[in-house]
Structure formats: structure tokens, C-alpha cells
Design a protein around this motif. Structure first.
Motif, PDB file in Angstrom:
ATOM      1  N   VAL A  93       0.844  -1.201   0.000  1.00  0.00           N
ATOM      2  CA  VAL A  93       0.000   0.000   0.000  1.00  0.00           C
ATOM      3  C   VAL A  93       0.878   1.248   0.000  1.00  0.00           C
ATOM      4  CG1 VAL A  93      -1.724   1.311   1.309  1.00  0.00           C
ATOM      5  CG2 VAL A  93      -1.954  -1.172   1.080  1.00  0.00           C
ATOM      6  N   SER A  94       1.954   1.216   0.765  1.00  0.00           N
ATOM      7  CA  SER A  94       2.876   2.348   0.800  1.00  0.00           C
ATOM      8  C   SER A  94       3.485   2.595  -0.576  1.00  0.00           C
ATOM      9  CB  SER A  94       3.978   2.091   1.832  1.00  0.00           C
ATOM     10  OG  SER A  94       4.869   3.179   1.876  1.00  0.00           O
ATOM     11  N   ALA A  95       3.788   1.534  -1.310  1.00  0.00           N
ATOM     12  CA  ALA A  95       4.342   1.683  -2.659  1.00  0.00           C
ATOM     13  C   ALA A  95       3.348   2.394  -3.570  1.00  0.00           C
ATOM     14  CB  ALA A  95       4.723   0.315  -3.227  1.00  0.00           C
ATOM     15  N   VAL A  96       2.068   2.089  -3.430  1.00  0.00           N
ATOM     16  CA  VAL A  96       1.039   2.763  -4.232  1.00  0.00           C
ATOM     17  C   VAL A  96       1.029   4.256  -3.910  1.00  0.00           C
ATOM     18  CG1 VAL A  96      -1.463   2.982  -4.607  1.00  0.00           C
ATOM     19  CG2 VAL A  96      -0.397   0.713  -4.501  1.00  0.00           C
ATOM     20  N   VAL A  97       1.080   4.591  -2.614  1.00  0.00           N
ATOM     21  CA  VAL A  97       1.091   5.998  -2.201  1.00  0.00           C
ATOM     22  C   VAL A  97       2.317   6.695  -2.789  1.00  0.00           C
ATOM     23  CG1 VAL A  97       1.320   7.565  -0.222  1.00  0.00           C
ATOM     24  CG2 VAL A  97      -0.246   5.613  -0.100  1.00  0.00           C
ATOM     25  N   GLN A  98       3.476   6.074  -2.675  1.00  0.00           N
ATOM     26  CA  GLN A  98       4.709   6.682  -3.177  1.00  0.00           C
ATOM     27  C   GLN A  98       4.662   6.867  -4.698  1.00  0.00           C
ATOM     28  OE1 GLN A  98       8.391   4.958  -1.529  1.00  0.00           O
ATOM     29  NE2 GLN A  98       7.079   4.066   0.056  1.00  0.00           N
ATOM     30  N   GLN A  99       4.222   5.855  -5.417  1.00  0.00           N
ATOM     31  CA  GLN A  99       4.133   5.943  -6.880  1.00  0.00           C
ATOM     32  C   GLN A  99       3.177   7.051  -7.294  1.00  0.00           C
ATOM     33  OE1 GLN A  99       2.933   1.973  -7.882  1.00  0.00           O
ATOM     34  NE2 GLN A  99       5.015   1.163  -7.793  1.00  0.00           N
ATOM     35  N   THR A 100       2.061   7.141  -6.609  1.00  0.00           N
ATOM     36  CA  THR A 100       1.064   8.162  -6.932  1.00  0.00           C
ATOM     37  C   THR A 100       1.611   9.551  -6.634  1.00  0.00           C
ATOM     38  OG1 THR A 100      -0.694   6.586  -6.439  1.00  0.00           O
ATOM     39  CG2 THR A 100      -1.315   8.919  -6.509  1.00  0.00           C
ATOM     40  N   ARG A 101       2.271   9.705  -5.504  1.00  0.00           N
ATOM     41  CA  ARG A 101       2.837  10.997  -5.132  1.00  0.00           C
ATOM     42  C   ARG A 101       3.906  11.426  -6.136  1.00  0.00           C
ATOM     43  NH1 ARG A 101       5.242  10.058  -0.376  1.00  0.00           N
ATOM     44  NH2 ARG A 101       3.293   9.937   0.738  1.00  0.00           N
ATOM     45  N   ILE A 102       4.785  10.507  -6.528  1.00  0.00           N
ATOM     46  CA  ILE A 102       5.844  10.815  -7.491  1.00  0.00           C
ATOM     47  C   ILE A 102       5.240  11.165  -8.848  1.00  0.00           C
ATOM     48  CG2 ILE A 102       7.756   9.809  -8.805  1.00  0.00           C
ATOM     49  CD1 ILE A 102       8.490   8.282  -6.187  1.00  0.00           C
ATOM     50  N   ALA A 103       4.245  10.406  -9.289  1.00  0.00           N
ATOM     51  CA  ALA A 103       3.588  10.671 -10.576  1.00  0.00           C
ATOM     52  C   ALA A 103       2.936  12.048 -10.601  1.00  0.00           C
ATOM     53  CB  ALA A 103       2.551   9.585 -10.874  1.00  0.00           C
TER      54      ALA A 103
END
Length: 104
Positions: free
Chosen positions: A53-63
Motif C-alpha cells: 500500500v505504501s508503494a502505491v502511495v509513493q508511486q502516486t505521489r511521485i507521478a
């Protein structure tokens, strides 16, 4: 309306036994260790889920042009664990945050 899950505590009790031989210290310890192993397996699964779930948050934030790490959010996590578990909770939260960083 948004609801938040409430922290729950589980009372740990000695296993119920019916036969005298099942209540030996060795049997009680063996049963308790089996329960600990099962709990550890659940904790590991939850950590793996949290990391995903944290990876999803990080990917979304970076995108969206943001940074991978949000220090304000990390401080909230540290505070939450510290309030619930004291100083060891802070160390646990730091370990969880470390596990969840940079997995992209």
C-alpha cells in the motif's frame, strides 16, 4: 462520514485444558509458542500488505510531481506508534517506515 478503526486489545489467556497431562508446563509452553508463531505469520502478512500500500502511495505521489517520502506523514506514524506502545513503538514504527521506503 469517515470512520477510523479503533485500536483493539486482545486479552491473552492460558489455553483451556481438559486432561491433566495437557496442563503440564511443557504443553502450555508448546501451545503458547504455536499461537505466537501464528500471530507472527499474521504480522508478517500485514507488514507485506502495508509495504504494498505504501508503494502505491509513493508511486502516486511521485507521478503527481511530489516526493517519495512525506516527512510530516512519517512523524504522524511515529507519534501514533509511540502513543500506543511507548518508546519501543517508536523503534517499531521506524523499522516499518524503513521497510516501506524506496520499494519503487
Amino acid at each position: 462520514m469517515t470512520t477510523t478503526p479503533e485500536a483493539t486489545t486482545t486479552e491473552v489467556t492460558a489455553p483451556e485444558t481438559t486432561a491433566p497431562e495437557a496442563s503440564t508446563p511443557e504443553a502450555i509452553i508448546a501451545d503458547a509458542r504455536e499461537r505466537i508463531d501464528a500471530i507472527d505469520d499474521r504480522i508478517i502478512g500485514l507488514i507485506q500488505e502495508r509495504t504494498a500500500v505504501s508503494a502505491v502511495v509513493q508511486q502516486t505521489r511521485i507521478a503527481a510531481g511530489g516526493r517519495r517520502v512525506n516527512l510530516t506523514r512519517e512523524m504522524e506514524v511515529l507519534s501514533h506508534y509511540s502513543e500506543a506502545l511507548g518508546k519501543p513503538g517508536t523503534a517499531l514504527a521506524m523499522t516499518l517506515l524503513e521497510l516501506c521506503r524506496g520499494r519503487i
